[in-house]
Design a protein around this motif. Structure first.
Motif, short mmCIF file in Angstrom:
data_model
loop_
_atom_site.label_atom_id
_atom_site.label_comp_id
_atom_site.label_asym_id
_atom_site.label_seq_id
_atom_site.Cartn_x
_atom_site.Cartn_y
_atom_site.Cartn_z
N ALA A 170 -0.57 15.03 -5.56
CA ALA A 170 0.66 14.39 -5.09
C ALA A 170 0.86 14.64 -3.60
O ALA A 170 1.23 13.72 -2.86
CB ALA A 170 1.85 14.92 -5.88
N LEU A 171 0.63 15.86 -3.16
CA LEU A 171 0.76 16.18 -1.74
C LEU A 171 -0.24 15.37 -0.92
O LEU A 171 0.10 14.83 0.14
CB LEU A 171 0.55 17.68 -1.51
N ASN A 172 -1.44 15.23 -1.43
CA ASN A 172 -2.46 14.43 -0.76
C ASN A 172 -1.98 12.99 -0.59
O ASN A 172 -2.06 12.43 0.51
CB ASN A 172 -3.75 14.47 -1.59
N GLN A 173 -1.47 12.39 -1.67
CA GLN A 173 -1.00 11.00 -1.60
C GLN A 173 0.20 10.86 -0.66
O GLN A 173 0.29 9.90 0.09
CB GLN A 173 -0.62 10.50 -3.00
N TYR A 229 0.84 -1.20 0.00
CA TYR A 229 0.00 0.00 0.00
C TYR A 229 0.87 1.25 0.00
O TYR A 229 0.60 2.19 -0.74
CB TYR A 229 -0.93 0.00 1.22
N GLY A 230 1.93 1.25 0.80
CA GLY A 230 2.85 2.38 0.84
C GLY A 230 3.56 2.58 -0.49
O GLY A 230 3.76 3.71 -0.94
N PHE A 231 3.92 1.48 -1.13
CA PHE A 231 4.59 1.56 -2.43
C PHE A 231 3.65 2.15 -3.48
O PHE A 231 4.05 3.05 -4.24
CB PHE A 231 5.06 0.16 -2.87
N LEU A 288 4.41 18.30 -13.89
CA LEU A 288 5.54 18.84 -14.65
C LEU A 288 5.22 18.93 -16.14
O LEU A 288 5.62 19.88 -16.82
CB LEU A 288 6.79 18.00 -14.43
N PHE A 289 4.51 17.94 -16.68
CA PHE A 289 4.10 18.01 -18.08
C PHE A 289 3.19 19.21 -18.32
O PHE A 289 3.36 19.95 -19.29
CB PHE A 289 3.37 16.73 -18.51
N PHE A 290 2.21 19.41 -17.44
CA PHE A 290 1.31 20.55 -17.61
C PHE A 290 2.06 21.87 -17.44
O PHE A 290 1.74 22.85 -18.12
CB PHE A 290 0.14 20.47 -16.64
N LEU A 337 1.87 6.64 -6.86
CA LEU A 337 0.84 7.58 -7.29
C LEU A 337 1.27 9.02 -7.05
O LEU A 337 1.03 9.90 -7.89
CB LEU A 337 -0.48 7.30 -6.57
N ALA A 338 1.90 9.28 -5.93
CA ALA A 338 2.38 10.63 -5.65
C ALA A 338 3.42 11.05 -6.69
O ALA A 338 3.37 12.17 -7.21
CB ALA A 338 2.96 10.70 -4.24
N ALA A 339 4.35 10.16 -6.99
CA ALA A 339 5.39 10.48 -7.98
C ALA A 339 4.79 10.71 -9.37
O ALA A 339 5.20 11.64 -10.08
CB ALA A 339 6.42 9.35 -8.03
#
Length: 102
Positions: free
Chosen positions: A47-50, A6-8, A22-24, A13-15
């Protein structure tokens, strides 16, 4: 074992959300269209949420204050789309002319 996977997945997902942001950001730098900047910020909030879910060990995310980050991100996306639709009729496409005369 379930906690490790789950942590992985949460970290992955965050990454991936950071990469999407970065694409946007790259698209925004090319076009200076605020839609892309809003999307970049929204994906960074995802990402911060995850990351906070992974680090904080939040069991029920939907009952935590962390959920407000996701709500804010979706709010940014909605605002960006509405703004884009409202300003869409005012700009001419590149090339200066319309397609009606063709």
């Amino acid at each position: 074992m379930a906690g490790t996977s789950y942590g992985f997945i949460t970290g992955a997902l965050a990454a991936l959300n950071v990469i999407a942001g970065l694409f946007f950001l790259r698209f925004w730098r090319r076009t200076r269209d605020a839609l892309f900047l809003h999307f970049a910020l929204a994906f960074w909030l995802f990402a911060l949420n995850q990351a906070l879910v992974a680090v904080g060990g939040v069991v029920r995310e939907e009952q935590s204050w962390i959920y407000l980050l996701r709500l804010l991100a979706f709010g940014l996306i909605i605002v960006a789309i509405v703004r884009k639709n409202l300003e869409g009729g005012r700009k001419l496409p590149r090339g200066g002319g319309s397609a009606q005369g063709r």
